[in-house]
Design an enzyme around this catalytic site. Structure first.
Site, PDB file in Angstrom:
ATOM      1  N   CYS A 131      25.049  -8.691  96.780  1.00  7.81           N
ATOM      2  CA  CYS A 131      24.412  -9.999  96.904  1.00  7.81           C
ATOM      3  C   CYS A 131      25.465 -11.064  97.181  1.00  7.81           C
ATOM      4  O   CYS A 131      25.189 -12.114  97.728  1.00  7.81           O
ATOM      5  CB  CYS A 131      23.631 -10.324  95.649  1.00  7.81           C
ATOM      6  SG  CYS A 131      24.538  -9.927  94.169  1.00  7.81           S
ATOM      7  N   GLU A 156      17.596 -13.230  89.303  1.00  4.41           N
ATOM      8  CA  GLU A 156      18.793 -13.270  90.169  1.00  4.41           C
ATOM      9  C   GLU A 156      18.384 -12.704  91.508  1.00  4.41           C
ATOM     10  O   GLU A 156      17.916 -11.569  91.568  1.00  4.41           O
ATOM     11  CB  GLU A 156      19.900 -12.386  89.586  1.00  4.41           C
ATOM     12  CG  GLU A 156      20.427 -12.828  88.252  1.00  4.41           C
ATOM     13  CD  GLU A 156      21.291 -14.056  88.343  1.00  4.41           C
ATOM     14  OE1 GLU A 156      21.760 -14.385  89.446  1.00  4.41           O
ATOM     15  OE2 GLU A 156      21.467 -14.703  87.312  1.00  4.41           O
TER      16      GLU A 156
HETATM   17  P1  NAD Z   1      13.629  -5.726  95.596  1.00  2.00           P
HETATM   18  O1  NAD Z   1      13.138  -7.082  95.264  1.00  2.00           O
HETATM   19  O2  NAD Z   1      12.987  -5.004  96.705  1.00  2.00           O
HETATM   20  O3  NAD Z   1      13.503  -4.777  94.336  1.00  2.00           O
HETATM   21  C1  NAD Z   1      14.104  -5.083  93.101  1.00  2.00           C
HETATM   22  C2  NAD Z   1      13.297  -4.457  91.994  1.00  2.00           C
HETATM   23  O4  NAD Z   1      12.030  -5.096  91.941  1.00  2.00           O
HETATM   24  C3  NAD Z   1      13.025  -2.961  92.191  1.00  2.00           C
HETATM   25  O5  NAD Z   1      13.122  -2.321  90.949  1.00  2.00           O
HETATM   26  C4  NAD Z   1      11.598  -2.970  92.693  1.00  2.00           C
HETATM   27  O6  NAD Z   1      10.912  -1.784  92.405  1.00  2.00           O
HETATM   28  C5  NAD Z   1      11.005  -4.116  91.912  1.00  2.00           C
HETATM   29  N1  NAD Z   1       9.777  -4.692  92.446  1.00  2.00           N
HETATM   30  C6  NAD Z   1       9.309  -4.654  93.708  1.00  2.00           C
HETATM   31  N2  NAD Z   1       8.116  -5.308  93.786  1.00  2.00           N
HETATM   32  C7  NAD Z   1       7.850  -5.778  92.554  1.00  2.00           C
HETATM   33  C8  NAD Z   1       6.794  -6.538  91.983  1.00  2.00           C
HETATM   34  N3  NAD Z   1       5.755  -6.969  92.698  1.00  2.00           N
HETATM   35  N4  NAD Z   1       6.854  -6.851  90.682  1.00  2.00           N
HETATM   36  C9  NAD Z   1       7.896  -6.451  89.921  1.00  2.00           C
HETATM   37  N5  NAD Z   1       8.922  -5.718  90.398  1.00  2.00           N
HETATM   38  C10 NAD Z   1       8.897  -5.378  91.693  1.00  2.00           C
HETATM   39  O7  NAD Z   1      15.205  -5.855  95.808  1.00  2.00           O
HETATM   40  P2  NAD Z   1      16.239  -4.683  96.142  1.00  2.00           P
HETATM   41  O8  NAD Z   1      16.057  -4.325  97.590  1.00  2.00           O
HETATM   42  O9  NAD Z   1      16.167  -3.591  95.127  1.00  2.00           O
HETATM   43  O10 NAD Z   1      17.624  -5.392  95.918  1.00  2.00           O
HETATM   44  C11 NAD Z   1      18.293  -6.080  96.910  1.00  2.00           C
HETATM   45  C12 NAD Z   1      18.212  -7.573  96.663  1.00  2.00           C
HETATM   46  O11 NAD Z   1      18.754  -7.878  95.386  1.00  2.00           O
HETATM   47  C13 NAD Z   1      19.010  -8.386  97.645  1.00  2.00           C
HETATM   48  O12 NAD Z   1      18.259  -9.506  98.030  1.00  2.00           O
HETATM   49  C14 NAD Z   1      20.224  -8.809  96.837  1.00  2.00           C
HETATM   50  O13 NAD Z   1      20.844  -9.967  97.297  1.00  2.00           O
HETATM   51  C15 NAD Z   1      19.637  -8.977  95.480  1.00  2.00           C
HETATM   52  N6  NAD Z   1      20.653  -8.897  94.428  1.00  2.00           N
HETATM   53  C16 NAD Z   1      20.986 -10.029  93.736  1.00  2.00           C
HETATM   54  C17 NAD Z   1      21.967  -9.980  92.752  1.00  2.00           C
HETATM   55  C18 NAD Z   1      22.352 -11.199  91.965  1.00  2.00           C
HETATM   56  O14 NAD Z   1      23.039 -11.058  90.970  1.00  2.00           O
HETATM   57  N7  NAD Z   1      21.948 -12.388  92.342  1.00  2.00           N
HETATM   58  C19 NAD Z   1      22.603  -8.781  92.488  1.00  2.00           C
HETATM   59  C20 NAD Z   1      22.232  -7.650  93.199  1.00  2.00           C
HETATM   60  C21 NAD Z   1      21.245  -7.726  94.165  1.00  2.00           C
END
Ligand code: NAD
Length: 517
Positions: A321, A287
């Site tokens: 999001c 997501e």
């Molecule tokens: P992010 O991608 O920076 O981080 C999300 C998670 O991924 C964190 O736990 C992070 O540590 C981890 N991560 C980072 N690099 C990684 C890698 N290489 N491999 C595996 N995991 C890794 O996102 P964020 O800043 O935490 O969240 C914000 C984003 O999430 C926004 O784009 C928002 O739109 C989206 N979001 C989507 C939904 C949905 O339901 N579609 C809901 C909430 C947030």
């Protein structure tokens, strides 16, 4: 199992002084408990790490909320090993018993609601109503997925042919790596983890590095609810340090991720590569973000449209999001709606969320603050800023004032890229067709909305608006579990719908068994 019918957890009424007093008490209690250490939990054991992740209050970054363990590949390996062996017995545990643990966790979360809200206020800078909605959503996920598992436990009906019994049912998959974002640190983390667990899988849970204390609180509740050791392994750490390892490892059966598009695509790519000894094609549930639009046509109730636009754009400082980051207005009502939106936005109560009147707090973390500040510089070059201030240096809290750009071109970066902050781009359309075309001109497809009294326009948008969740004549955030299954398509995700009837099967293996008599 005799359970009451599912219903959404109600929100607290902040006009009731009793609730306000109780929340103040919870804030005081949690305030006295800040700065503690939160180690990893692997197989029920507390595991100390060499490094740590400090978690700070975004409204006051000098205040440390907690010191959280920082896993390396070594601990990630331990967690995967532990989850692999715990799968043997957990996958054989009856679905009813698994569901009961979720129900018990829901009851505990309900009893500890104000305390959970207070942690959200300190660690996420969430206003009270936003924190409340989030904890209610987490409770809903637990209650809903417990019932969903009971609905699915015997499989689904298929036709049979004479002389045969044909069965179709689901089995657990294996070890799931659950990777959570910071913006809904209770709800999304609870939802993803509980769906994986109730379907009989074991989990390595990596919370966001920005909100790991909240992740530790949820883990503790699931532990207390009776989850056997090793079923849920709490593995806080930086994505850049352990993410690739967890995703790539041959023991990982599936990955459930919510976060940015960039990370989601990377996970998808890494998970696709078979590792030595890997005997399955990993399943990836992703997501990601959105560039969500609310279209207002010339027949709409303009006051209601402006009101919902403001709430959808600035609730939790635009860090949902589902947040409205584009307003697409018909040219004939453009000036009027813009003026109403500016007025209503100017009146928003922005500040430290220490009372229920605060509508918007800070953005959640320093990189986030810098990113939004950068987009404000970009916006200043691309369009006209009609509301907002230059953000400071963030030292006194990561506050960004609600910002509005008008006359935004549909090709502008602020009209195309996810900012994930309190910044609204207002675009003009000649007619409804063009408005819909602009709305759909994005690789994302998460949420969207239309304000209109024109039946033809609504029917057109019903099929043509390219978003997973489309809302008419209301705000575009706050999907309710079990009522408005949530998730996007396009580059917003792998077409899954959290809180919906098709979600649990994504975590299971469907089997067909045929016996000829
Ligand atoms: P992010 O991608 O920076 O981080 C999300 C998670 O991924 C964190 O736990 C992070 O540590 C981890 N991560 C980072 N690099 C990684 C890698 N290489 N491999 C595996 N995991 C890794 O996102 P964020 O800043 O935490 O969240 C914000 C984003 O999430 C926004 O784009 C928002 O739109 C989206 N979001 C989507 C939904 C949905 O339901 N579609 C809901 C909430 C947030």
């Amino acid at each position: 199992m005799g359970l009451p019918a599912y219903k959404n957890e109600p929100y607290l009424d902040w006009s009731d002084e009793k609730n306000v007093e109780a929340m103040r008490g919870a804030l005081k209690k949690v305030g006295d408990d800040l700065g503690r250490e939160y180690p990893l939990i692997v197989g029920g054991e507390r595991v100390e790490t060499d490094g740590e992740i400090p978690s700070v209050n975004p409204a006051n970054p000098s205040q440390v909320v907690g010191h959280v363990g920082r896993a390396t590949e070594r601990e990630a390996d331990m967690a995967l090993e532990t989850a692999t062996s715990a799968f043997e017995s957990w996958s054989r545990t009856e679905p009813e018993a698994r569901a009961r643990i979720l129900l018990r966790a829901a009851a505990t979360m309900q009893r500890r609601k104000l305390e959970m809200l207070a942690w959200e206020v300190y660690e996420s800078g969430k206003p009270w109503a936003e924190a409340d909605a989030q904890v209610a959503e987490a409770i809903d996920f637990l209650e809903y997925y417990a019932r969903e598992m009971l609905r699915l436990k015997d499989g689904k009906d298929v036709y049979s042919v004479a002389g045969e019994e044909n069965e179709y049912f689901y089995q657990p998959m294996g070890v799931g790596v659950v990777i959570a974002p910071w913006n809904f640190p209770t709800a999304i983390l609870t939802g993803m983890s509980s769906a994986a667990i109730v379907t009989g899988n074991t989990v390595v849970l990596k919370p966001s590095e920005h909100t790991s204390v909240t992740g530790a609180k949820v883990t503790a509740i699931l532990e207390e609810a009776g989850l056997p050791e090793g079923v849920l392994n709490f593995l806080p750490g930086y994505g850049s340090e352990i993410g690739d390892y967890l995703v790539s490892d041959a023991r990982t059966r599936f990955i459930s991720f919510t976060g940015s598009m960039k990370t989601g695509l990377r996970i998808n790519e890494l998970a696709a590569k078979q590792q030595e000894g890997q005997r399955w094609i990993k399943r990836v549930i992703v997501e990601t973000g959105g560039k969500d639009a609310l279209v207002v046509d010339d027949s709409a109730d303009l006051d209601a449209a402006a009101e919902d636009l403001v709430k959808s754009a600035y609730g939790y400082a635009g860090q949902k999001c589902s947040a409205a980051s584009r307003a697409i207005l018909h040219q004939d009502i453009y000036d009027e709606v813009l003026q109403k939106v500016v007025e209503k936005t100017r009146a928003l109560n922005v500040g430290v969320p220490n009372n229920p009147e605060v509508f918007m707090g800070p953005v959640q973390n320093e990189p986030q603050f810098e990113k939004v500040a950068n987009y404000i510089e970009v916006g200043d070059e691309e369009a006209e800023r009609v509301l907002g201030e230059n953000p400071g240096d963030g030292g006194q809290g990561y506050f960004v004032k609600p910002t509005i750009y008008s006359e935004v071109d549909s090709e502008a970066r602020i009209a195309r890229e996810e900012i994930f902050g309190p910044v609204l781009s207002v675009l003009k359309a000649r007619d409804f067709d063009e408005a819909l075309k602009i709305a759909n001109d994005t690789p994302y497809g998460l949420t969207g909305g239309v304000y209109s009294r024109n039946r033809d326009h609504l029917e057109q948008a019903r099929t043509e608006f390219k978003a997973g969740n489309v809302y008419f004549n209301r705000g575009i955030t706050g999907a309710l579990v079990g009522v408005q299954p949530f998730g996007g398509y396009g580059l917003s995700g792998t077409d899954s719908k959290a809180g919906g009837p098709d979600y649990l099967p994504l975590h299971m293996l469907p089997r067909t068994v045929v016996e000829r008599f």
